[in-house]
Structure formats: structure tokens, C-alpha cells
Scaffold this active site. Structure first.
Site, PDB file in Angstrom:
ATOM      1  CD  GLN A   1       5.712 -10.726  -3.110  1.00 13.77           C
ATOM      2  OE1 GLN A   1       4.489 -10.902  -2.736  1.00 13.77           O
ATOM      3  NE2 GLN A   1       6.227 -11.175  -4.016  1.00 13.77           N
ATOM      4  CG  PHE A   2       5.162  -6.988   1.441  1.00 14.72           C
ATOM      5  CD1 PHE A   2       5.204  -5.632   1.358  1.00 14.72           C
ATOM      6  CD2 PHE A   2       4.881  -7.572   0.131  1.00 14.72           C
ATOM      7  CE1 PHE A   2       4.954  -4.825   0.448  1.00 14.72           C
ATOM      8  CE2 PHE A   2       4.253  -6.948  -1.075  1.00 14.72           C
ATOM      9  CZ  PHE A   2       4.601  -5.512  -0.829  1.00 14.72           C
ATOM     10  CG  ASP A   3       7.018  -5.704   6.688  1.00 15.19           C
ATOM     11  OD1 ASP A   3       5.851  -6.039   6.440  1.00 15.19           O
ATOM     12  OD2 ASP A   3       7.311  -4.354   6.431  1.00 15.19           O
ATOM     13  N   GLY A   4       5.599  -8.752   6.958  1.00 14.82           N
ATOM     14  CA  GLY A   4       4.685  -9.374   7.519  1.00 14.82           C
ATOM     15  C   GLY A   4       4.429 -11.030   7.241  1.00 14.82           C
ATOM     16  CG  PHE A   5       4.196 -11.888   3.178  1.00 19.90           C
ATOM     17  CD1 PHE A   5       2.903 -11.582   4.003  1.00 19.90           C
ATOM     18  CD2 PHE A   5       4.567 -11.684   2.107  1.00 19.90           C
ATOM     19  CE1 PHE A   5       2.049 -10.746   3.449  1.00 19.90           C
ATOM     20  CE2 PHE A   5       3.507 -10.878   1.309  1.00 19.90           C
ATOM     21  CZ  PHE A   5       2.348 -10.721   1.908  1.00 19.90           C
TER      22      PHE A   5
ATOM     23  CG  HIS B   1       1.459  -6.222   2.437  1.00 18.35           C
ATOM     24  ND1 HIS B   1       0.245  -6.722   2.799  1.00 18.35           N
ATOM     25  CD2 HIS B   1       1.815  -6.445   1.225  1.00 18.35           C
ATOM     26  CE1 HIS B   1       0.061  -7.858   1.951  1.00 18.35           C
ATOM     27  NE2 HIS B   1       0.830  -7.382   0.942  1.00 18.35           N
TER      28      HIS B   1
ATOM     29  CE1 TYR C   1       6.460 -11.556  12.854  1.00 23.01           C
ATOM     30  CE2 TYR C   1       4.792 -10.919  11.324  1.00 23.01           C
ATOM     31  CZ  TYR C   1       5.762 -10.540  12.183  1.00 23.01           C
ATOM     32  OH  TYR C   1       6.039  -9.205  12.554  1.00 23.01           O
ATOM     33  N   PRO C   2       5.698 -17.163   8.877  1.00 24.43           N
ATOM     34  CG  PRO C   2       4.336 -17.590   7.162  1.00 24.43           C
ATOM     35  CD  PRO C   2       5.135 -16.533   7.819  1.00 24.43           C
TER      36      PRO C   2
ATOM     37  CB  ALA D   1       5.880 -22.147   0.843  1.00 23.21           C
ATOM     38  CD  GLU D   2       6.196 -16.298   2.837  1.00 26.57           C
ATOM     39  OE1 GLU D   2       5.808 -15.264   1.675  1.00 26.57           O
ATOM     40  OE2 GLU D   2       5.354 -17.262   2.964  1.00 26.57           O
TER      41      GLU D   2
END
Length: 324
Positions: free
Chosen positions: A79-83, A126, A85-86, A56-57
Site C-alpha cells: 500500500q505504501f513504500d514504508g510498509f 508513507h 519492510y515486513p 500483513a505484508e
């Protein structure tokens, strides 16, 4: 030492030096992170200082925001760049604004680590390059190390800073090795760029880049060294940007190529090109050339070699500016 363990060494030193430092993120503890950057830290410092969180970013950054308000110095791993955004709302409306909102009464010593960029053959979400979103946001420092030594020192400097810092780590360079300077003081300030010259004689072009593409730019400069001299500016800091170092180089060379993995459209290269054109208009021998990703979603792994700028695309841009 490789980049990933060098960053881990910086985190370890920060934990040793300051009891207020807390590391938190998905799988950072028992697993040591998906890239093993935090390997061994929970074992040595305990579960109260190296914390495995839920997936849960928004919750990770929101909790870290509250901890920083209470005097801690949290370090979040996305954990990864695309995560990331939340957690975008937490970062740009809370973390970035609290110092201004309180008229300077509240500081926000929060570090957010984000592995970014492509080149690892990953699935969707990712291999993003979201740095321009955050560089556009006032109130946040944005940096990106390109060498293991920078990984070690910039990690320590980010954690020690009184302001929020996002550290974009080039994931495809995590296991490339280079000497690490473990001296008692950082060799360079957190916000400064680094300039390196290649080729014999006076340089006739400047390449500005950061993160994973620094290595690519060096390869291009070495390839072109027999035909032209090149100065490479490794930005290191994406917000603020050390425009003085870029300007000084362009004043000498008269030509500029800006390269990054992120799309060219609305990328950091656009701001750099515009600013240097304003500052160096009468010294530029050619229009500024930009090299970057395409204005498309990041492709599947089989096609990413066509998306990520390589040596040939940087050399083509050098040919473009040198031909004028």
C-alpha cells in the site's frame, strides 16, 4: 490519461489476457486501492482474482510466492513504500533466490507494486525510497515508470515476465496526465532507458534520473535550455541499469548529474557515478554530481519541500559541472 488509471488499465489488460493473473493486497478490491489504481477490477473480475488481504505484508508476499510456485502470476500491491519492510525477508531470501536455488528449474513470475517517494504530505512510513535495497539484491528486476504510457506498458511487461519484478510507482505523479500509447506491442523493452535532448545545439551535460524526478529534471533542462543543451536519461529500469545508454550520452556531453529522491548516501547515484567514471574517465570534463535526499529520516510534511530535490537543486548541480 493520468499515471494511476494507466497502471490500472495495464492491470485490467493482464487480467483479461491471462487467467493465471491474480491481484492481491490491502484494500485493492472493494475500495480500489488507496490511490484507486485497482478501481473497478474486483467488480469486473471477482473476489477470487482481485483479493482483499489482511494488513500483513509478509503474508501477502509469502502467499503470492506460493501461488507463483503453483502456476499463478500474482500481482501484490504494497500500500505504501514504508510498509514493504515486513515483507523484506520474503522478497530477498525467497522470491529473489528460488530460481538460483533450484538451478533454473523454478521460475517466479511475481510482480510487486510499490507506490514510492514523497511530495504528498503524508505521515511517517508513507514517503520512503527503498529502491536501493532491492536493486542491490540479485534475482529481482526493479523498474520505475515516469509516464502514464510507461505505467501501462511496464505493468503489462512486469506481469508477463518469468522473473520477479518490483515496480516502484512515483505516487506524487499518479494524477499527472500525458498521452498513452496503446499499440499492440510495447514501444520499449522493460530494461531499457530512454534519452531525450533539450536545448539548441550540442548538449553539454547529461542528467540521469527516474520516477518522480524525471518531470523535475525536464523542468530544469527547459529552464537551462537558453544557456546549455541537456540530455536526460530516464532510467526506467533500476536493476538492471542500461549503462550503455548513459555512457553514450556522457561520451557526447562530457558531464553527468545523477538525481533521485532517495538519500545521496549509498543511493543508486553512487553506483552510476562510479560506473560511468570507470567507463568515461577520459571523456569527463568534471566530476559526476549527485543530487538527492539527505541522510536523515524522511521529514514531516511541512519540511518535505526542503528534503525532496527540486528544480533549483538540479540547476545548481548543472552549474557545478558546467563550471569545470
Amino acid at each position: 490519461m493520468a499515471l494511476a488509471p494507466a497502471i490500472g488499465a495495464g492491470l485490467r489488460r493482464a487480467l483479461e489476457d491471462d487467467d493465471r493473473v491474480v491481484i492481491m493486497g490491502e484494500d485493492v478490491g472493494r475500495l480500489g486501492g488507496v490511490f484507486r489504481v485497482t478501481d473497478g477490477l474486483q467488480k469486473d473480475f471477482g473476489e477470487r482474482r482481485v483479493i482483499d488481504t489482511p494488513l500483513a505484508e509478509s503474508g501477502i508476499v509469502g502467499t503470492a510466492f506460493g501461488m507463483a510456485l503453483r502456476g499463478k502470476r500474482p500481482v501484490c500491491e504494497i500500500q505504501f513504500d514504508g510498509f514493504v519492510y515486513p515483507a523484506f525477508d520474503q522478497i530477498v531470501t525467497q522470491v529473489a533466490k528460488i530460481h538460483n536455488r533450484t538451478r533454473g528449474l523454478v521460475r517466479m513470475p511475481l510482480t510487486i507494486r510499490i507506490p514510492f517517494g514523497g511530495g504528498i504530505g503524508a505521515v511517517e512510513h508513507h514517503s520512503e525510497s527503498p529502491e536501493a535495497y532491492f536493486a542491490h539484491t540479485a534475482g529481482i528486476r526493479v523498474v520505475s515508470p515516469s509516464t502514464p504510457s510507461d505505467g501501462y506498458w511496464m505493468t503489462r511487461q512486469a506481469i508477463a515476465a518469468p522473473d520477479p519484478v518490483i515496480v516502484f510507482e512515483p505516487k506524487r505523479r499518479y494524477w499527472e496526465k500525458a498521452p498513452v500509447n496503446f499499440s499492440t506491442a510495447p514501444p520499449e523493452p522493460l530494461g531499457g532507458a530512454r534519452l531525450t535532448a533539450f536545448g539548441n545545439g550540442d548538449a553539454t551535460a547529461t542528467i540521469v534520473t527516474y520516477g518522480a524526478l524525471v518531470t523535475t529534471a525536464v523542468e530544469a533542462a527547459e529552464t537551462a535550455a537558453s544557456e546549455c543543451g541537456v540530455e536526460i536519461v530516464d532510467l526506467r529500469s533500476l536493476s538492471p541499469i542500461d549503462f550503455d545508454t548513459i555512457e553514450a550520452s556522457v561520451q557526447r556531453t562530457g558531464r553527468l548529474v545523477v538525481a533521485h529522491e532517495a538519500p545521496v548516501f549509498m543511493g543508486l547515484g553512487a553506483e552510476i557515478a562510479a560506473r560511468i567514471t570507470e567507463r568515461c574517465f577520459y571523456r569527463l570534463e568534471a566530476p559526476v554530481a549527485r543530487v538527492g535526499g539527505f541522510h536523515t529520516p524522511y521529514p514531516a510534511a511541512r519540511a518535505e519541500s526542503h528534503y525532496v530535490p527540486g528544480v533549483d537543486r538540479i540547476l545548481d548541480a548543472l552549474d557545478q559541472v558546467l563550471a569545470q
